[in-house]
Design a protein around this motif. Sequence first.
Motif, PDB file in Angstrom:
ATOM      1  N   SER A 108     138.469  78.987  11.717  1.00  0.00           N
ATOM      2  CA  SER A 108     138.446  80.451  11.649  1.00  0.00           C
ATOM      3  C   SER A 108     137.545  81.018  10.551  1.00  0.00           C
ATOM      4  N   PHE A 109     137.027  80.169   9.667  1.00  0.00           N
ATOM      5  CA  PHE A 109     136.169  80.648   8.579  1.00  0.00           C
ATOM      6  C   PHE A 109     134.817  79.940   8.604  1.00  0.00           C
ATOM      7  N   ASP A 110     133.793  80.683   8.187  1.00  0.00           N
ATOM      8  CA  ASP A 110     132.460  80.102   8.035  1.00  0.00           C
ATOM      9  C   ASP A 110     132.304  79.408   6.689  1.00  0.00           C
ATOM     10  N   ALA A 111     133.094  79.832   5.719  1.00  0.00           N
ATOM     11  CA  ALA A 111     133.038  79.222   4.387  1.00  0.00           C
ATOM     12  C   ALA A 111     134.369  79.427   3.677  1.00  0.00           C
ATOM     13  N   VAL A 112     134.674  78.500   2.793  1.00  0.00           N
ATOM     14  CA  VAL A 112     135.857  78.586   1.935  1.00  0.00           C
ATOM     15  C   VAL A 112     135.425  78.277   0.509  1.00  0.00           C
ATOM     16  N   CYS A 113     135.859  79.101  -0.439  1.00  0.00           N
ATOM     17  CA  CYS A 113     135.559  78.903  -1.857  1.00  0.00           C
ATOM     18  C   CYS A 113     136.847  78.534  -2.587  1.00  0.00           C
ATOM     19  N   VAL A 114     136.782  77.476  -3.382  1.00  0.00           N
ATOM     20  CA  VAL A 114     137.933  77.035  -4.172  1.00  0.00           C
ATOM     21  C   VAL A 114     137.434  76.780  -5.594  1.00  0.00           C
ATOM     22  N   TYR A 115     137.232  77.853  -6.342  1.00  0.00           N
ATOM     23  CA  TYR A 115     136.701  77.743  -7.700  1.00  0.00           C
ATOM     24  C   TYR A 115     137.851  77.636  -8.704  1.00  0.00           C
TER      25      TYR A 115
END
Length: 216
Positions: free
Chosen positions: A105-112
């Motif tokens: 469902s997402f084009d990108a995921v950020c986990v900073y």
Amino acid sequence: MTDAHQHAAAAAFDAIGGDYERAFAGSAAHEASLVRLLGGLAPRSRVLDVGSGTGRPTAHTLAAAGHEVLGVDVSSVMVELASRRVPGAAFRHADIRRIPLEEGSFDAVCVYFSLLQMPRGEQRSLVRRLAGALRPGGHLVLATVPLDVEDVDAVFMGQEVRVTSFGPEAFRELATGAGLVVVDEDTAVFTPAHPGAVPEPHLFLHCRREAARPGT
């Protein structure tokens, strides 16, 4: 994270509030990571920002570039700040472990830097779920303080926290074990702009979910 870890993380970041943004605003490596991510995104990409904090720089940078951003954070104070500071993104006060994530469902995921108060098993489980929430070919950025520590007491910006992390090689294995391909990495040493802060190593991994193969 267990409920106890979740409540502790929420309380710590409620107390830190906007000071977090000011302390980490000077991270050139974080900015460079976002520039790299932006270079690989199609227009109007859908992006999940895990542990979105005040919304800056991550959600702000992505929303300003025209992407559809959903930020999730356990701290109600952070979500309130982010909603005011980044009106072009959506923010949700929730535990990411408990949010249903639709496959692809997402084009990108950020986990900073948002895994550090989770036990190792829950870090692995969450990264697998986040990888599954990516469309084939999608991007996942992971950043951490790459130290081999597990459930240790620490003081972060004046707040008592319990920290768990992985050394660099084990952190890469966290990504590959979730079915991701590490396509780039960057390391830096950064000193937060906060009284008593000391230099800390940072590791950024840019990963991709492999494209679906014919017949799969």
